[in-house]
Design an enzyme around this catalytic site. Sequence first.
Site, short mmCIF file in Angstrom:
data_model
loop_
_atom_site.label_atom_id
_atom_site.label_comp_id
_atom_site.label_asym_id
_atom_site.label_seq_id
_atom_site.Cartn_x
_atom_site.Cartn_y
_atom_site.Cartn_z
N SER A 57 -10.77 1.96 -1.97
CA SER A 57 -10.53 3.33 -2.46
C SER A 57 -10.31 3.30 -3.97
O SER A 57 -10.11 2.22 -4.56
CB SER A 57 -9.29 3.91 -1.78
OG SER A 57 -8.13 3.22 -2.24
N ASP A 96 -14.78 3.90 -1.00
CA ASP A 96 -14.25 4.95 -0.12
C ASP A 96 -13.91 6.18 -0.98
O ASP A 96 -13.21 6.07 -1.99
CB ASP A 96 -12.97 4.37 0.52
CG ASP A 96 -12.47 5.18 1.69
OD1 ASP A 96 -13.27 5.94 2.28
OD2 ASP A 96 -11.28 5.03 2.05
N ASP A 118 -17.90 11.83 -2.06
CA ASP A 118 -17.22 12.85 -1.27
C ASP A 118 -17.19 14.16 -2.05
O ASP A 118 -16.29 14.42 -2.84
CB ASP A 118 -15.81 12.37 -0.94
CG ASP A 118 -15.06 13.38 -0.07
OD1 ASP A 118 -15.63 14.44 0.21
OD2 ASP A 118 -13.91 13.07 0.31
N HIS A 192 -6.42 12.10 7.56
CA HIS A 192 -5.91 10.88 6.92
C HIS A 192 -4.40 10.72 7.11
O HIS A 192 -3.70 11.71 7.28
CB HIS A 192 -6.22 10.90 5.42
CG HIS A 192 -7.68 10.72 5.12
ND1 HIS A 192 -8.47 11.73 4.65
CD2 HIS A 192 -8.48 9.64 5.27
CE1 HIS A 192 -9.70 11.28 4.50
NE2 HIS A 192 -9.74 10.02 4.87
N GLY A 226 -10.20 9.05 8.80
CA GLY A 226 -8.92 9.43 9.39
C GLY A 226 -8.82 9.06 10.85
O GLY A 226 -8.30 9.83 11.67
N ALA A 227 -9.28 7.86 11.20
CA ALA A 227 -9.40 7.49 12.62
C ALA A 227 -8.32 6.52 13.09
O ALA A 227 -8.50 5.83 14.09
CB ALA A 227 -10.79 6.93 12.88
N ASN A 268 -13.38 4.65 10.04
CA ASN A 268 -12.47 4.22 8.97
C ASN A 268 -11.04 4.09 9.46
O ASN A 268 -10.47 5.05 10.03
CB ASN A 268 -12.45 5.28 7.85
CG ASN A 268 -13.73 5.31 7.05
OD1 ASN A 268 -14.70 4.64 7.39
ND2 ASN A 268 -13.72 6.08 5.98
N ASP A 270 -7.25 2.73 8.09
CA ASP A 270 -6.38 2.20 7.03
C ASP A 270 -4.91 2.28 7.47
O ASP A 270 -4.19 1.28 7.49
CB ASP A 270 -6.61 3.01 5.74
CG ASP A 270 -5.86 2.41 4.56
OD1 ASP A 270 -5.25 1.33 4.71
OD2 ASP A 270 -5.88 3.01 3.47
P1 13P Z 1 -6.52 6.67 8.37
O1 13P Z 1 -5.51 7.16 7.40
O2 13P Z 1 -6.53 7.46 9.63
O3 13P Z 1 -6.42 5.22 8.63
O4 13P Z 1 -7.99 6.92 7.71
C1 13P Z 1 -8.48 6.07 6.70
C2 13P Z 1 -9.70 6.61 6.05
O5 13P Z 1 -10.32 7.54 6.49
C3 13P Z 1 -10.15 5.93 4.82
O6 13P Z 1 -11.20 6.61 4.23
O1 G3H Z 2 -8.77 7.76 2.72
C1 G3H Z 2 -7.82 7.17 2.23
C2 G3H Z 2 -7.61 5.72 2.47
O2 G3H Z 2 -6.67 5.52 3.50
C3 G3H Z 2 -7.23 5.03 1.20
O3 G3H Z 2 -5.94 5.38 0.81
O4 G3H Z 2 -6.21 6.20 -1.52
O5 G3H Z 2 -3.99 5.39 -0.67
O6 G3H Z 2 -5.85 3.78 -1.09
P1 G3H Z 2 -5.47 5.17 -0.72
ZN ZN Z 3 -11.25 8.72 4.36
#
Ligand code: 13P
Ligand code: G3H
Ligand code: ZN
Length: 325
Positions: A57, A96, A118, A192, A226-227, A268, A270
């Site tokens: 990201s 990302d 995006d 997210h 956001g999965a 995705n 995270d």
């Molecule tokens: P989560 O916050 O649900 O893990 O989603 C991560 C994401 O979409 C990164 O682009």
């Molecule tokens: O979509 C967001 C990802 O979880 C990345 O998060 O921007 O805090 O690195 P971040």
């Molecule tokens: Zn995302």
Amino acid sequence: MATSYKDLGLVNTKALFAKAVRGGYAIPAFNFNNMEQMQAIIQACAEVQSPVILQVSSGARKYANQTLLRYLAQGAVEYAKELGKGRNVPIALHLDHGDTLELCKSCIEYGFSSVMIDGSHHAYEKNVELTRQVVEYAHKYEVTVEGELGVLAGVEDDVKAEHHTYTQPDEVQDFVKKTGVDSLAISIGTSHGAFKFKPGQKAEIRLDILAEIEKRIPGFPIVLHGASSVPPDLVVLINKYGGVLKDTAGIGEDQLRAAAKSAVCKINIDSDGRLAMTAAIRKCFVEQPGEFDPRKYLGPARDALKELYKHKCTNVLGSSGHAFD
Ligand code: 13P
Ligand code: G3H
Ligand code: ZN
């Protein structure tokens, strides 16, 4: 000097997605910001033989430094070769939530094999134009591009949306045709972060909208952001060891499995990784308060992350065993 991802041993997402759509599974896109996260991702994917997308990201670039991340990704390829004894799992390096053409160009010059532009917060025509420009540039270097239509609720790219704006199935065909994107992120109720659903709320995503979208662009690679599933046991562990996370719920793993069996070919994750690392580190701090060697708490955090990712690949995305399809 510009570097091609091909020289780093990375792959773009084109063939990965084509195989995933055909095979009814999704490629994991795991975010990373440091060495331990990268190690966990590669160890897990090498062990279960899953292709993988290393996802960076803008925040990660700021945190870790873009040059270091590039070398970490290059190191990931060499590490995968070592673990696979020469037969390495395919790895893509993906930006990302890129928000400008300049950022996408810079990542491509740094060796990324895939970028997301995006433009989902812009009006439709502006999103089309921005995405088209990125595609035009990226495709010259055989870098694949992910676009987005629809807005996820929660915080996305520093923009906070109270409610989901679901992707309109009527727009997807036109968007894909006009922009030339290689994959499309959609909004069907995922969001997210770790606080997706409030207690008592029905934690469901709109698989019916996904089905409608699939009808309009059959076989086209769809992406879910956001999965994270926000595993309750991780929330309990964090709170047991001094955390104060409020009640929450994420996306059901059964729903993700269903989505991965259809046109969704990139998922995705995270937040779940953040929770797994935090739980492991908190446990170490409470159980071994005299310990101050970072390897003694980052090591268990890395191991917990690896187990989580193996579970995701095998039981949720279905990507295990597909590295050499
Ligand atoms: P989560 O916050 O649900 O893990 O989603 C991560 C994401 O979409 C990164 O682009
Ligand atoms: O979509 C967001 C990802 O979880 C990345 O998060 O921007 O805090 O690195 P971040
Ligand atoms: Zn995302």
